[in-house]
Scaffold this active site. Structure first.
Site, short mmCIF file in Angstrom:
data_model
loop_
_atom_site.label_atom_id
_atom_site.label_comp_id
_atom_site.label_asym_id
_atom_site.label_seq_id
_atom_site.Cartn_x
_atom_site.Cartn_y
_atom_site.Cartn_z
N GLY A 179 -9.28 3.57 7.17
CA GLY A 179 -9.02 4.99 7.42
C GLY A 179 -7.55 5.33 7.66
O GLY A 179 -7.11 6.41 7.29
N PHE A 180 -6.82 4.42 8.27
CA PHE A 180 -5.43 4.72 8.60
C PHE A 180 -4.54 3.50 8.44
O PHE A 180 -4.99 2.37 8.70
CB PHE A 180 -5.33 5.22 10.06
CG PHE A 180 -6.10 6.49 10.28
CD1 PHE A 180 -5.53 7.73 10.01
CD2 PHE A 180 -7.42 6.43 10.73
CE1 PHE A 180 -6.26 8.89 10.19
CE2 PHE A 180 -8.16 7.60 10.91
CZ PHE A 180 -7.58 8.84 10.64
N ASP A 214 -4.83 3.82 -1.71
CA ASP A 214 -5.96 4.11 -0.83
C ASP A 214 -6.50 5.51 -1.07
O ASP A 214 -5.78 6.50 -0.90
CB ASP A 214 -5.51 3.99 0.64
CG ASP A 214 -5.24 2.54 1.01
OD1 ASP A 214 -6.17 1.74 0.89
OD2 ASP A 214 -4.10 2.24 1.41
N HIS A 238 -1.27 -1.03 -4.26
CA HIS A 238 -2.58 -0.72 -3.67
C HIS A 238 -2.60 0.77 -3.36
O HIS A 238 -1.70 1.30 -2.70
CB HIS A 238 -2.72 -1.56 -2.40
CG HIS A 238 -4.02 -1.41 -1.67
ND1 HIS A 238 -5.16 -2.12 -1.99
CD2 HIS A 238 -4.35 -0.64 -0.60
CE1 HIS A 238 -6.13 -1.79 -1.16
NE2 HIS A 238 -5.68 -0.89 -0.30
N MET A 284 -12.31 4.50 -0.42
CA MET A 284 -13.00 4.62 0.88
C MET A 284 -13.73 5.96 0.83
O MET A 284 -13.36 6.92 1.51
CB MET A 284 -11.98 4.54 2.02
CG MET A 284 -11.50 3.11 2.27
SD MET A 284 -9.94 3.05 3.15
CE MET A 284 -8.82 3.19 1.79
N GLY A 290 -1.06 1.39 9.68
CA GLY A 290 -0.38 1.17 10.95
C GLY A 290 -1.26 0.70 12.10
O GLY A 290 -0.87 0.82 13.25
N SER A 333 0.85 -1.19 0.00
CA SER A 333 0.00 0.00 0.00
C SER A 333 0.89 1.24 0.00
O SER A 333 1.66 1.47 0.93
CB SER A 333 -0.89 0.00 1.25
OG SER A 333 -1.47 1.28 1.38
N ASP A 346 -6.63 -6.53 4.03
CA ASP A 346 -5.99 -5.21 4.05
C ASP A 346 -6.08 -4.67 5.48
O ASP A 346 -7.17 -4.49 6.01
CB ASP A 346 -6.75 -4.29 3.07
CG ASP A 346 -6.18 -2.89 3.00
OD1 ASP A 346 -5.08 -2.64 3.54
OD2 ASP A 346 -6.85 -2.02 2.40
N GLY A 347 -4.89 -4.40 6.05
CA GLY A 347 -4.83 -3.81 7.39
C GLY A 347 -4.09 -4.69 8.37
O GLY A 347 -4.50 -5.82 8.64
N GLY A 348 -2.95 -4.19 8.85
CA GLY A 348 -2.19 -4.93 9.86
C GLY A 348 -1.56 -6.21 9.34
O GLY A 348 -1.31 -7.14 10.11
N MET A 391 -9.25 8.17 0.18
CA MET A 391 -10.13 8.45 1.32
C MET A 391 -10.71 9.86 1.19
O MET A 391 -9.99 10.78 0.78
CB MET A 391 -9.33 8.35 2.62
CG MET A 391 -8.61 7.02 2.79
SD MET A 391 -7.83 6.90 4.41
CE MET A 391 -6.84 5.41 4.20
N HIS A 421 -8.34 1.36 -4.01
CA HIS A 421 -9.28 1.08 -2.91
C HIS A 421 -9.99 2.37 -2.52
O HIS A 421 -9.41 3.25 -1.88
CB HIS A 421 -8.47 0.51 -1.74
CG HIS A 421 -9.27 0.24 -0.50
ND1 HIS A 421 -8.68 -0.02 0.72
CD2 HIS A 421 -10.62 0.17 -0.28
CE1 HIS A 421 -9.63 -0.24 1.63
NE2 HIS A 421 -10.81 -0.11 1.05
N SER A 438 2.52 -0.44 6.26
CA SER A 438 3.64 -0.15 7.17
C SER A 438 4.65 -1.28 7.25
O SER A 438 5.85 -1.03 7.24
CB SER A 438 3.16 0.25 8.56
OG SER A 438 1.84 -0.09 8.77
N MET A 444 -11.72 -6.29 5.09
CA MET A 444 -10.85 -5.39 5.86
C MET A 444 -10.47 -6.06 7.18
O MET A 444 -11.33 -6.56 7.91
CB MET A 444 -11.54 -4.07 6.16
CG MET A 444 -11.79 -3.16 4.95
SD MET A 444 -10.30 -2.63 4.08
CE MET A 444 -9.38 -1.77 5.35
C1 DX5 Z 1 -6.42 1.32 5.67
C2 DX5 Z 1 -5.98 1.09 4.25
C3 DX5 Z 1 -4.80 0.19 4.10
C4 DX5 Z 1 -3.54 0.65 4.75
C5 DX5 Z 1 -2.91 -0.58 5.32
O1 DX5 Z 1 -7.67 1.90 5.68
O2 DX5 Z 1 -7.02 0.56 3.48
O3 DX5 Z 1 -4.58 -0.13 2.74
O4 DX5 Z 1 -2.61 1.24 3.88
O5 DX5 Z 1 -1.83 -0.22 6.08
P1 DX5 Z 1 -1.14 -1.17 7.12
O6 DX5 Z 1 -0.58 -2.34 6.34
O7 DX5 Z 1 -0.09 -0.31 7.71
O8 DX5 Z 1 -2.17 -1.61 8.09
ZN ZN Z 2 -6.54 -0.18 1.46
#
Ligand code: DX5
Ligand code: ZN
Length: 221
Positions: free
Chosen positions: A149-150, A42, A40, A75, A152, A15, A182-184, A44, A73, A205, A144
């Site tokens: 939204g964020f 994002d 990817h 959002m 990390g 991402s 996607d996420g963590g 928003m 993606h 991250s 998800m």
């Molecule tokens: C969060 C995004 C993700 C984000 C993932 O809303 O959709 O794509 O970049 O970031 P990490 O891998 O740091 O969780």
């Molecule tokens: Zn994403």
């Protein structure tokens, strides 16, 4: 640029939200050299999620810098209204949120009419019951693994059952659906998701924090 989606069973899509916003084109090239299967991106809107990021022109700039598959993606609310712009700027797949529109079927149809792959995303708290009817109607489901939204944030293990149930339904119905998480996503959580049936992994991250992007990407496979 011409887009080539490399064939590997598990696809790793870093991402670019975790990249350098002053040098997105440079980061796109670095990801290509490091062996990513795509990028990817994002998007928003500050309403559907409490954060603002990039728009269609940034997708265009990334597209001019790389041959990689661009996975956009969204959002944002009213995704239908922005599909054409993202398609024109070089998105290869456009994923929007189930919770962001009442026109899920029309939006999928329009993405495909623009010649792009259609992904449908579900927030962690959205019930599994909402998912089955769409499995045969889109190209990819994004489950998800954090609240969107964020970058990390911590991976939410409660989503793993949803991944497993979704893959089981697809297998039973003979639907070769891509399931994205996607996420963590780290080397550890990637393993858990792949075992449950995910085959497209987004990681921000974790990948960008590694000393070598290539090793970071490889450690997720
Ligand atoms: C969060 C995004 C993700 C984000 C993932 O809303 O959709 O794509 O970049 O970031 P990490 O891998 O740091 O969780
Ligand atoms: Zn994403």
């Amino acid at each position: 640029m011409t887009t080539v989606m490399k064939k590997s069973t598990i696809q790793i899509l870093p991402s670019i939200l975790s990249g350098d916003f002053g040098n997105l084109a440079g980061d796109a090239k670095r990801l290509e050299e490091a062996g990513a299967d795509g990028i990817h991106i994002d998007i928003m809107d500050g309403h559907f999620v409490p954060n603002l990021t990039l728009g269609p022109r940034a997708v265009g700039a990334i597209n001019r810098a790389t041959n990689l598959f661009l996975d956009v993606h969204l959002m944002i609310y009213n995704p239908f209204d922005y599909i054409e712009q993202f398609a024109q700027e070089g998105a290869d797949r456009i994923t929007f949120h189930f919770e962001a529109t009442e026109d899920v079927d029309d939006t999928i149809a329009f993405i495909r009419k623009c010649g792009k792959k259609a992904g449908l995303a579900f927030r962690p708290e959205t019930s599994f019951e909402m998912i089955p009817k769409y499995l045969s109607r889109c190209d990819m489901v994004l489950l998800m693994t954090v609240s969107p939204g964020f970058g990390g944030q911590q991976f939410m293990p409660e989503v793993v059952d949803k991944i497993r149930l979704t893959r089981e339904l697809c297998d039973r119905a003979g639907i070769p659906l891509d399931i994205q998480v996607d996420g963590g996503i780290t080397d550890k959580t990637a393993k858990v998701c792949v075992e449950a049936g995910a085959n497209v992994l987004v990681s921000g991250s974790y990948v960008f924090e590694q000393k070598s992007l290539a090793k970071g990407i490889e450690s997720l496979r």
